[in-house]
Design a protein around this motif. Structure first.
Motif, PDB file in Angstrom:
ATOM      1  N   VAL A 115      12.212  15.579  25.273  1.00 53.59           N
ATOM      2  CA  VAL A 115      13.127  15.351  26.394  1.00 53.59           C
ATOM      3  C   VAL A 115      14.105  14.220  26.076  1.00 53.59           C
ATOM      4  N   GLY A 116      13.580  13.113  25.542  1.00 51.67           N
ATOM      5  CA  GLY A 116      14.434  11.970  25.238  1.00 51.67           C
ATOM      6  C   GLY A 116      15.474  12.281  24.188  1.00 51.67           C
ATOM      7  N   VAL A 117      15.056  12.895  23.088  1.00 48.85           N
ATOM      8  CA  VAL A 117      16.002  13.208  22.008  1.00 48.85           C
ATOM      9  C   VAL A 117      17.034  14.223  22.481  1.00 48.85           C
ATOM     10  N   TYR A 118      16.602  15.225  23.229  1.00 43.52           N
ATOM     11  CA  TYR A 118      17.538  16.265  23.695  1.00 43.52           C
ATOM     12  C   TYR A 118      18.613  15.668  24.600  1.00 43.52           C
ATOM     13  N   LEU A 157      24.635  24.759  17.907  1.00 46.26           N
ATOM     14  CA  LEU A 157      23.631  24.943  16.849  1.00 46.26           C
ATOM     15  C   LEU A 157      23.440  23.659  16.056  1.00 46.26           C
ATOM     16  N   VAL A 158      24.533  22.930  15.827  1.00 49.13           N
ATOM     17  CA  VAL A 158      24.422  21.652  15.118  1.00 49.13           C
ATOM     18  C   VAL A 158      23.617  20.652  15.944  1.00 49.13           C
ATOM     19  N   VAL A 159      23.919  20.583  17.251  1.00 49.85           N
ATOM     20  CA  VAL A 159      23.196  19.656  18.130  1.00 49.85           C
ATOM     21  C   VAL A 159      21.711  20.017  18.190  1.00 49.85           C
ATOM     22  N   VAL A 219      16.092  18.862  16.773  1.00 47.42           N
ATOM     23  CA  VAL A 219      14.813  19.299  16.188  1.00 47.42           C
ATOM     24  C   VAL A 219      14.386  18.358  15.067  1.00 47.42           C
ATOM     25  N   LEU A 220      15.319  17.983  14.192  1.00 50.84           N
ATOM     26  CA  LEU A 220      14.966  17.121  13.063  1.00 50.84           C
ATOM     27  C   LEU A 220      14.508  15.742  13.537  1.00 50.84           C
ATOM     28  N   VAL A 221      15.270  15.133  14.446  1.00 42.55           N
ATOM     29  CA  VAL A 221      14.897  13.798  14.934  1.00 42.55           C
ATOM     30  C   VAL A 221      13.589  13.867  15.714  1.00 42.55           C
ATOM     31  N   ALA A 225      11.172  16.069  15.412  1.00 45.06           N
ATOM     32  CA  ALA A 225      10.063  16.329  14.484  1.00 45.06           C
ATOM     33  C   ALA A 225       9.680  15.066  13.724  1.00 45.06           C
ATOM     34  N   ALA A 226      10.679  14.309  13.289  1.00 46.23           N
ATOM     35  CA  ALA A 226      10.392  13.088  12.537  1.00 46.23           C
ATOM     36  C   ALA A 226       9.605  12.094  13.397  1.00 46.23           C
ATOM     37  N   LEU A 227      10.017  11.906  14.639  1.00 44.92           N
ATOM     38  CA  LEU A 227       9.322  10.965  15.524  1.00 44.92           C
ATOM     39  C   LEU A 227       7.902  11.428  15.824  1.00 44.92           C
ATOM     40  N   CYS A 228       7.765  12.728  16.112  1.00 44.74           N
ATOM     41  CA  CYS A 228       6.432  13.245  16.451  1.00 44.74           C
ATOM     42  C   CYS A 228       5.478  13.141  15.257  1.00 44.74           C
TER      43      CYS A 228
END
Length: 365
Positions: free
Chosen positions: A294-297, A340-342, A347-349, A351-354
């Motif tokens: 939620v935060g990253v999105y 799509l870029v966003v 997803v990348l950020v 995934a990295a945090l999780c």
């Protein structure tokens, strides 16, 4: 309404093959579709720029031009039918008739800045203004003034009148004068209800032409109209394109998303450290995916001024919690690519945090 058709203007003909961002002239000429149409630009000028009076001035002047074209076109048709009567008129009327004959057919077209007009359109507009000035002069000098004026009780200053030969849509000479005075008293006179700021020389020339010389032809407003157009093109239109062509969210929504994103990220980091220092299992820590996502999105939406899911569904926001469908083909394609870029960045950020906070070894304090 600002986005409605004006007298004599042909129906909007959007260019569905345009493979680029639209120009301001195309937007004002109603050749674009949401979210870069005239209605969206009007909302942007009203809510974001706080300068909708400039756009209304430009639209009213364009409406005045359409009124004049409608009046001259109808008058030219009636004069062609009544040629024998015109030949018995005086020398002044013959001069007006000659100008009228030389104008040619005034085809309905959207009014635009003089710098964008073709040479033929500029000549026609100049001849039309010359005819209206000549006719106004004759009306003042003649004891039978108003010979061309016809009653038009249904005249209105709004922009939804149509091009018709029926009496209900007849434009009288006094309507043109009333239109010019309305523009003057609404936008240009010092202390006017919706006064716009123009160079003093431009404002003074318009005031002098209308009040002292009795002019109401379209050329009176040409300099002011072109100045306003260039100001909107320089100061407002780039921001409009950034908001509508590169994003689909408006500032109030962006602020709300920033707040939600920061709160969600704070909660996610707090929960992550608590679970680590309580030595909770990795399975339990998988719940961190929810607040981090939620935060990253929401922070990514704020950063790019774009809600990727909404863009992929084909919607753009124009007022808080109100959306319209994206119908401009090039804008739709552009927003899908950015969405799509966003989503990829999100997803990348996320995934990295999780991965970092789920896989790190726990240690109970």
């Amino acid at each position: 309404m600002a986005a409605q058709s004006s007298i004599g203007a042909p129906p909007a003909q959007p260019d569905l093959t345009r493979n680029r961002l639209p120009t301001l002239f195309e937007v004002l000429s109603r050749r674009t579709l949401p979210p870069v149409d005239l209605f969206s630009f009007y909302i942007y000028m009203r809510d974001q720029q706080r300068s909708v009076d400039y756009l209304d001035f430009w639209l009213d002047v364009a409406q005045h031009m359409s009124l004049c074209r409608h009046y001259v076109r109808e008058l030219r048709r009636s004069v062609l039918v009544a040629t024998p009567d015109m030949e018995r008129a005086g020398a002044g009327s013959k001069r007006s008739s000659t100008i009228l004959d030389n104008i040619g057919d005034l085809e309905p077209r959207p009014a635009g800045p003089s710098m964008y007009a073709t040479e033929k359109e500029r000549d026609q507009d100049a001849q039309m203004s010359a005819f209206l000035r000549e006719e106004q002069s004759e009306s003042r000098d003649s004891p039978h003034s108003g010979s061309h004026a016809r009653p038009s009780p249904n005249f209105s200053s709004n922009r939804d009148m149509t091009d018709s030969n029926s009496p209900a849509h007849t434009v009288a000479r006094q309507d043109i004068r009333a239109s010019a005075e309305k523009i003057l008293y609404t936008f240009l006179l010092p202390g006017a209800e919706r006064e716009i700021i123009l160079p003093g020389s431009i404002t003074q020339d318009v005031i002098s032409a209308i009040e002292e010389h009795g002019r109401d032809d379209p050329e009176v407003f040409d300099t002011a109209k072109d100045y306003v157009f260039q100001a909107m093109e320089r100061d407002a239109f780039p921001g409009f394109l950034r908001m509508k062509a590169l994003g689909n969210l408006i500032p109030p929504t962006l602020v709300m998303r920033l707040i939600i994103g920061l709160v969600a990220m704070f909660g996610a980091f707090w929960a992550a450290f608590v679970l680590i220092f309580l030595n909770k299992s990795r399975t339990t820590r998988c719940w961190l995916i929810l607040p981090f996502t939620v935060g990253v999105y929401f922070l990514a939406s704020y950063q790019y001024s774009l809600d990727p899911v909404m863009a992929l569904l084909g919607f753009s926001e124009y007022t808080p919690f109100n959306v319209s469908r994206i119908r401009e083909p090039y804008i739709r394609t552009l927003l899908i690519k950015r969405a799509l870029v966003v989503l990829l960045v999100t997803v990348l950020v996320d995934a990295a945090l999780c991965v970092l906070f789920i896989l790190v070894p726990g240690k109970r304090l």
